[in-house]
Design a protein around this motif. Structure first.
Motif, PDB file in Angstrom:
ATOM      1  N   PHE A   4       0.798  -1.228   0.000  1.00 56.96           N
ATOM      2  CA  PHE A   4       0.000   0.000   0.000  1.00 56.96           C
ATOM      3  C   PHE A   4       0.831   1.278   0.000  1.00 56.96           C
ATOM      4  O   PHE A   4       0.303   2.366  -0.187  1.00 56.96           O
ATOM      5  CB  PHE A   4      -0.937   0.032   1.212  1.00 56.96           C
ATOM      6  CG  PHE A   4      -1.918  -1.090   1.233  1.00 56.96           C
ATOM      7  CD1 PHE A   4      -2.924  -1.159   0.298  1.00 56.96           C
ATOM      8  CD2 PHE A   4      -1.819  -2.095   2.180  1.00 56.96           C
ATOM      9  CE1 PHE A   4      -3.834  -2.202   0.315  1.00 56.96           C
ATOM     10  CE2 PHE A   4      -2.720  -3.146   2.208  1.00 56.96           C
ATOM     11  CZ  PHE A   4      -3.729  -3.203   1.271  1.00 56.96           C
ATOM     12  N   TYR A   5       2.119   1.177   0.235  1.00 55.22           N
ATOM     13  CA  TYR A   5       2.949   2.384   0.323  1.00 55.22           C
ATOM     14  C   TYR A   5       4.408   2.059   0.043  1.00 55.22           C
ATOM     15  O   TYR A   5       4.838   0.911   0.089  1.00 55.22           O
ATOM     16  CB  TYR A   5       2.801   3.028   1.705  1.00 55.22           C
ATOM     17  CG  TYR A   5       3.216   2.147   2.858  1.00 55.22           C
ATOM     18  CD1 TYR A   5       4.537   2.138   3.315  1.00 55.22           C
ATOM     19  CD2 TYR A   5       2.297   1.328   3.507  1.00 55.22           C
ATOM     20  CE1 TYR A   5       4.922   1.341   4.369  1.00 55.22           C
ATOM     21  CE2 TYR A   5       2.674   0.523   4.562  1.00 55.22           C
ATOM     22  CZ  TYR A   5       3.994   0.530   4.985  1.00 55.22           C
ATOM     23  OH  TYR A   5       4.374  -0.272   6.025  1.00 55.22           O
ATOM     24  N   TYR A   6       5.143   3.103  -0.257  1.00 58.05           N
ATOM     25  CA  TYR A   6       6.602   3.012  -0.354  1.00 58.05           C
ATOM     26  C   TYR A   6       7.191   3.479   0.965  1.00 58.05           C
ATOM     27  O   TYR A   6       6.752   4.489   1.531  1.00 58.05           O
ATOM     28  CB  TYR A   6       7.151   3.916  -1.458  1.00 58.05           C
ATOM     29  CG  TYR A   6       6.851   3.463  -2.856  1.00 58.05           C
ATOM     30  CD1 TYR A   6       7.579   2.434  -3.429  1.00 58.05           C
ATOM     31  CD2 TYR A   6       5.860   4.068  -3.613  1.00 58.05           C
ATOM     32  CE1 TYR A   6       7.310   2.018  -4.722  1.00 58.05           C
ATOM     33  CE2 TYR A   6       5.589   3.664  -4.896  1.00 58.05           C
ATOM     34  CZ  TYR A   6       6.316   2.636  -5.444  1.00 58.05           C
ATOM     35  OH  TYR A   6       6.054   2.221  -6.715  1.00 58.05           O
ATOM     36  N   GLU A   7       8.179   2.791   1.439  1.00 56.96           N
ATOM     37  CA  GLU A   7       8.887   3.207   2.646  1.00 56.96           C
ATOM     38  C   GLU A   7      10.281   3.662   2.224  1.00 56.96           C
ATOM     39  O   GLU A   7      11.056   2.894   1.659  1.00 56.96           O
ATOM     40  CB  GLU A   7       8.986   2.044   3.630  1.00 56.96           C
ATOM     41  CG  GLU A   7       9.550   2.436   4.963  1.00 56.96           C
ATOM     42  CD  GLU A   7       9.460   1.297   5.958  1.00 56.96           C
ATOM     43  OE1 GLU A   7      10.506   0.965   6.534  1.00 56.96           O
ATOM     44  OE2 GLU A   7       8.359   0.744   6.139  1.00 56.96           O
ATOM     45  N   ILE A   8      10.571   4.932   2.490  1.00 55.37           N
ATOM     46  CA  ILE A   8      11.838   5.524   2.066  1.00 55.37           C
ATOM     47  C   ILE A   8      12.611   5.977   3.299  1.00 55.37           C
ATOM     48  O   ILE A   8      12.105   6.747   4.108  1.00 55.37           O
ATOM     49  CB  ILE A   8      11.611   6.716   1.114  1.00 55.37           C
ATOM     50  CG1 ILE A   8      10.877   6.243  -0.137  1.00 55.37           C
ATOM     51  CG2 ILE A   8      12.926   7.388   0.773  1.00 55.37           C
ATOM     52  CD1 ILE A   8      10.447   7.358  -1.059  1.00 55.37           C
ATOM     53  N   ASN A   9      13.827   5.483   3.406  1.00 52.33           N
ATOM     54  CA  ASN A   9      14.717   5.881   4.490  1.00 52.33           C
ATOM     55  C   ASN A   9      15.838   6.700   3.860  1.00 52.33           C
ATOM     56  O   ASN A   9      16.572   6.208   3.012  1.00 52.33           O
ATOM     57  CB  ASN A   9      15.271   4.641   5.195  1.00 52.33           C
ATOM     58  CG  ASN A   9      15.973   4.974   6.469  1.00 52.33           C
ATOM     59  OD1 ASN A   9      16.144   6.135   6.816  1.00 52.33           O
ATOM     60  ND2 ASN A   9      16.392   3.955   7.190  1.00 52.33           N
ATOM     61  N   ILE A  10      15.982   7.968   4.297  1.00 59.47           N
ATOM     62  CA  ILE A  10      16.943   8.869   3.666  1.00 59.47           C
ATOM     63  C   ILE A  10      17.758   9.601   4.727  1.00 59.47           C
ATOM     64  O   ILE A  10      17.225   9.987   5.767  1.00 59.47           O
ATOM     65  CB  ILE A  10      16.219   9.862   2.727  1.00 59.47           C
ATOM     66  CG1 ILE A  10      17.203  10.674   1.905  1.00 59.47           C
ATOM     67  CG2 ILE A  10      15.271  10.741   3.491  1.00 59.47           C
ATOM     68  CD1 ILE A  10      16.559  11.426   0.762  1.00 59.47           C
ATOM     69  N   THR A  11      19.058   9.732   4.460  1.00 62.00           N
ATOM     70  CA  THR A  11      19.946  10.528   5.307  1.00 62.00           C
ATOM     71  C   THR A  11      20.546  11.615   4.426  1.00 62.00           C
ATOM     72  O   THR A  11      21.130  11.330   3.385  1.00 62.00           O
ATOM     73  CB  THR A  11      21.073   9.675   5.906  1.00 62.00           C
ATOM     74  OG1 THR A  11      20.492   8.598   6.628  1.00 62.00           O
ATOM     75  CG2 THR A  11      21.926  10.497   6.858  1.00 62.00           C
ATOM     76  N   PHE A  12      20.399  12.859   4.858  1.00 61.42           N
ATOM     77  CA  PHE A  12      20.774  14.010   4.048  1.00 61.42           C
ATOM     78  C   PHE A  12      21.852  14.820   4.758  1.00 61.42           C
ATOM     79  O   PHE A  12      21.670  15.260   5.895  1.00 61.42           O
ATOM     80  CB  PHE A  12      19.531  14.863   3.794  1.00 61.42           C
ATOM     81  CG  PHE A  12      19.715  16.002   2.851  1.00 61.42           C
ATOM     82  CD1 PHE A  12      20.114  15.786   1.552  1.00 61.42           C
ATOM     83  CD2 PHE A  12      19.474  17.295   3.258  1.00 61.42           C
ATOM     84  CE1 PHE A  12      20.262  16.838   0.677  1.00 61.42           C
ATOM     85  CE2 PHE A  12      19.621  18.358   2.391  1.00 61.42           C
ATOM     86  CZ  PHE A  12      20.015  18.127   1.093  1.00 61.42           C
TER      87      PHE A  12
END
Length: 114
Positions: A94-102
């Motif tokens: 049902f969704y995309y899970e995005i883990n981001i470090t900026f």
């Protein structure tokens, strides 16, 4: 005697004024650098938020359209975001899970509906 007392008062006033001025300059310098750091963090948060909004509007095949190479995040061969240290995308039903470090400063976990 009166002249020497006046001279002593003048020296004390100059000493106190110097201490106040030097303390004020150190305070201004410190507040400038703190404000500069806060400004950079807030600009980075705005960049991340605009990226999240863009991805929320373009949810079609995110896992194939997004590419992460050399600290740059691409969307369909166009640069979407630079200075990304970590990027992981997982597609659920049902969704995309995005883990981001900026910029090694901000780490976020996004859940974007399909």
């Amino acid at each position: 005697m009166k002249n020497s007392f006046s001279l002593l008062e003048l020296i004390i006033v100059i000493l106190i004024s110097s201490i106040v001025i030097i303390s004020s300059l150190f305070f201004l310098k410190e507040s400038y650098f703190i404000n500069k750091d806060i400004q950079e963090k807030e600009i980075a948060k705005i960049d991340l938020l605009s990226t999240k909004i863009f991805l929320s509007k373009n949810t079609e095949d995110l896992d194939t359209n997004l590419k992460f190479e050399n600290s740059v995040l691409y969307y369909k061969e166009n640069i979407l975001l630079s200075n990304v240290n970590e990027f992981i995308i997982i597609k659920n039903s049902f969704y995309y899970e995005i883990n981001i470090t900026f910029k090694n400063k901000i780490k976020q976990l996004w859940k974007i509906k399909i």
